[in-house]
Design an enzyme around this catalytic site. Sequence first.
Site, PDB file in Angstrom:
ATOM      1  CE  LYS A  13      48.104  35.034  -5.620  1.00 50.72           C
ATOM      2  NZ  LYS A  13      47.043  34.065  -5.269  1.00 50.72           N
ATOM      3  NE  ARG A  88      45.230  36.269 -10.825  1.00 51.25           N
ATOM      4  CZ  ARG A  88      45.144  36.802  -9.604  1.00 51.25           C
ATOM      5  NH1 ARG A  88      45.732  37.928  -9.324  1.00 51.25           N
ATOM      6  NH2 ARG A  88      44.475  36.183  -8.678  1.00 51.25           N
ATOM      7  NE  ARG A 127      40.269  35.679   0.048  1.00 50.54           N
ATOM      8  CZ  ARG A 127      41.085  35.693  -1.007  1.00 50.54           C
ATOM      9  NH1 ARG A 127      42.362  35.982  -0.860  1.00 50.54           N
ATOM     10  NH2 ARG A 127      40.620  35.405  -2.201  1.00 50.54           N
ATOM     11  NE  ARG A 160      38.127  39.123  -2.921  1.00 52.72           N
ATOM     12  CZ  ARG A 160      39.382  38.818  -3.262  1.00 52.72           C
ATOM     13  NH1 ARG A 160      40.382  39.106  -2.450  1.00 52.72           N
ATOM     14  NH2 ARG A 160      39.629  38.226  -4.407  1.00 52.72           N
ATOM     15  NE  ARG A 171      39.059  34.217  -7.521  1.00 56.19           N
ATOM     16  CZ  ARG A 171      39.168  34.616  -6.269  1.00 56.19           C
ATOM     17  NH1 ARG A 171      38.150  34.449  -5.431  1.00 56.19           N
ATOM     18  NH2 ARG A 171      40.263  35.167  -5.833  1.00 56.19           N
TER      19      ARG A 171
HETATM   20  P1  ADP Z   1      45.818  34.922  -1.906  1.00 58.13           P
HETATM   21  O1  ADP Z   1      46.349  36.320  -1.828  1.00 58.13           O
HETATM   22  O2  ADP Z   1      46.800  33.961  -2.468  1.00 58.13           O
HETATM   23  O3  ADP Z   1      44.500  34.847  -2.590  1.00 58.13           O
HETATM   24  P2  ADP Z   1      45.347  35.191   0.984  1.00 58.13           P
HETATM   25  O4  ADP Z   1      46.655  35.631   1.515  1.00 58.13           O
HETATM   26  O5  ADP Z   1      44.278  36.189   0.893  1.00 58.13           O
HETATM   27  O6  ADP Z   1      45.567  34.417  -0.426  1.00 58.13           O
HETATM   28  O7  ADP Z   1      44.850  33.932   1.859  1.00 58.13           O
HETATM   29  C1  ADP Z   1      43.608  33.283   1.597  1.00 58.13           C
HETATM   30  C2  ADP Z   1      42.919  32.986   2.919  1.00 58.13           C
HETATM   31  O8  ADP Z   1      43.625  31.966   3.642  1.00 58.13           O
HETATM   32  C3  ADP Z   1      42.853  34.179   3.871  1.00 58.13           C
HETATM   33  O9  ADP Z   1      41.649  34.093   4.602  1.00 58.13           O
HETATM   34  C4  ADP Z   1      44.070  34.002   4.785  1.00 58.13           C
HETATM   35  O10 ADP Z   1      43.850  34.571   6.075  1.00 58.13           O
HETATM   36  C5  ADP Z   1      44.172  32.477   4.865  1.00 58.13           C
HETATM   37  N1  ADP Z   1      45.556  31.986   4.916  1.00 58.13           N
HETATM   38  C6  ADP Z   1      46.661  32.515   4.310  1.00 58.13           C
HETATM   39  N2  ADP Z   1      47.767  31.757   4.541  1.00 58.13           N
HETATM   40  C7  ADP Z   1      47.349  30.696   5.301  1.00 58.13           C
HETATM   41  C8  ADP Z   1      48.012  29.551   5.876  1.00 58.13           C
HETATM   42  N3  ADP Z   1      49.329  29.338   5.690  1.00 58.13           N
HETATM   43  N4  ADP Z   1      47.255  28.688   6.580  1.00 58.13           N
HETATM   44  C9  ADP Z   1      45.914  28.896   6.752  1.00 58.13           C
HETATM   45  N5  ADP Z   1      45.233  29.952   6.239  1.00 58.13           N
HETATM   46  C10 ADP Z   1      45.930  30.853   5.524  1.00 58.13           C
HETATM   47  P1  ADP Z   2      43.327  36.279  -5.037  1.00 61.04           P
HETATM   48  O1  ADP Z   2      44.351  36.940  -4.145  1.00 61.04           O
HETATM   49  O2  ADP Z   2      42.334  35.525  -4.254  1.00 61.04           O
HETATM   50  O3  ADP Z   2      43.925  35.457  -6.137  1.00 61.04           O
HETATM   51  P2  ADP Z   2      43.125  38.837  -6.231  1.00 61.04           P
HETATM   52  O4  ADP Z   2      42.724  39.869  -5.265  1.00 61.04           O
HETATM   53  O5  ADP Z   2      44.570  38.708  -6.566  1.00 61.04           O
HETATM   54  O6  ADP Z   2      42.556  37.446  -5.717  1.00 61.04           O
HETATM   55  O7  ADP Z   2      42.349  39.017  -7.595  1.00 61.04           O
HETATM   56  C1  ADP Z   2      40.949  39.133  -7.639  1.00 61.04           C
HETATM   57  C2  ADP Z   2      40.519  39.218  -9.096  1.00 61.04           C
HETATM   58  O8  ADP Z   2      41.085  40.400  -9.695  1.00 61.04           O
HETATM   59  C3  ADP Z   2      40.980  38.084  -9.984  1.00 61.04           C
HETATM   60  O9  ADP Z   2      40.116  36.961  -9.917  1.00 61.04           O
HETATM   61  C4  ADP Z   2      40.957  38.754 -11.366  1.00 61.04           C
HETATM   62  O10 ADP Z   2      39.633  38.876 -11.852  1.00 61.04           O
HETATM   63  C5  ADP Z   2      41.446  40.160 -11.042  1.00 61.04           C
HETATM   64  N1  ADP Z   2      42.911  40.259 -11.172  1.00 61.04           N
HETATM   65  C6  ADP Z   2      43.814  40.476 -10.173  1.00 61.04           C
HETATM   66  N2  ADP Z   2      45.067  40.517 -10.657  1.00 61.04           N
HETATM   67  C7  ADP Z   2      44.972  40.311 -12.005  1.00 61.04           C
HETATM   68  C8  ADP Z   2      45.898  40.224 -13.075  1.00 61.04           C
HETATM   69  N3  ADP Z   2      47.227  40.341 -12.882  1.00 61.04           N
HETATM   70  N4  ADP Z   2      45.416  39.998 -14.320  1.00 61.04           N
HETATM   71  C9  ADP Z   2      44.106  39.882 -14.551  1.00 61.04           C
HETATM   72  N5  ADP Z   2      43.172  39.945 -13.597  1.00 61.04           N
HETATM   73  C10 ADP Z   2      43.586  40.160 -12.330  1.00 61.04           C
END
Ligand code: ADP
Ligand code: ADP
Length: 214
Positions: A13, A88, A127, A160, A171
């Site tokens: 995302k 969420r 990541r 992280r 999660r």
């Molecule tokens: P989210 O915001 O949904 O948690 P991220 O954008 O941070 O996800 O992506 C999670 C991990 O996967 C990061 O290390 C990112 O560089 C990698 N990643 C994101 N999109 C892809 C993809 N299409 N293929 C492989 N790795 C990806």
């Molecule tokens: P990812 O991109 O890997 O899903 P985020 O950076 O979006 O991780 O979120 C990290 C953490 O921050 C989540 O696991 C949750 O604890 C908190 N968080 C982020 N966005 C929200 C939300 N909209 N509502 C509740 N908790 C949130």
Amino acid sequence: MKIIMLGAPGAGKGTQAKKIAEAYGIPHISTGDIFRANLKEGTELGLKAKTYMDKGELVPDELTCDLVVDRISKDDAKNGYVLDGFPRTIPQADALTNALNARGEKVDFAVDVDVPDENIINRMGGRRACVGCGATYHLMFAPPKKEGICDVCGKELILRDDDKPETVGNRLRVYHEQTQPLIDYYTKAGVLHTVDGTQDIDKVFEDIKGILEA
Ligand code: ADP
Ligand code: ADP
Ligand code: ZN
């Protein structure tokens, strides 16, 4: 253009939201980034949020909804934004719908980045996040130019705490219980679009552009 990104933790995302924000000149608003920035500054919100984030649980809606509603009311969000990590939960989605309704607005696109749980574990383990600016990399799929160092600001890259395998399982469970119902919510609202998030980063973005420009 008001866009929300749906998908499991690690689905990509944030990666796609950044590309959308750049391509269309709208702000990228990530609740995770906002909580981490608050923690870095030692604010009360940051310290409260951390207790939930460390366990892989959601920060309570009371701490989250007003924050986002305030943020999208800022001047730079007038022409739209891409929300990453919010909503969420159903109550968060309702809070967003109500805030938008009050101004005669609505979400234009809900983009679900679809990645099966099996792939998520690898994504999260690889990541790496910058301690300085929060930029995100992947050891295999999106490596920095110089190992362990952020391309953007030169600071150190870390795994992280909440990306460690013991937290990722929780999660994912929380995602299926509390966030996945939003797919139905936005399908009913007539704005849901699904992309195959297992494709490479650029192909996923091509598909998203196809949706936004259709
Ligand atoms: P989210 O915001 O949904 O948690 P991220 O954008 O941070 O996800 O992506 C999670 C991990 O996967 C990061 O290390 C990112 O560089 C990698 N990643 C994101 N999109 C892809 C993809 N299409 N293929 C492989 N790795 C990806
Ligand atoms: P990812 O991109 O890997 O899903 P985020 O950076 O979006 O991780 O979120 C990290 C953490 O921050 C989540 O696991 C949750 O604890 C908190 N968080 C982020 N966005 C929200 C939300 N909209 N509502 C509740 N908790 C949130
Ligand atoms: Zn950086």
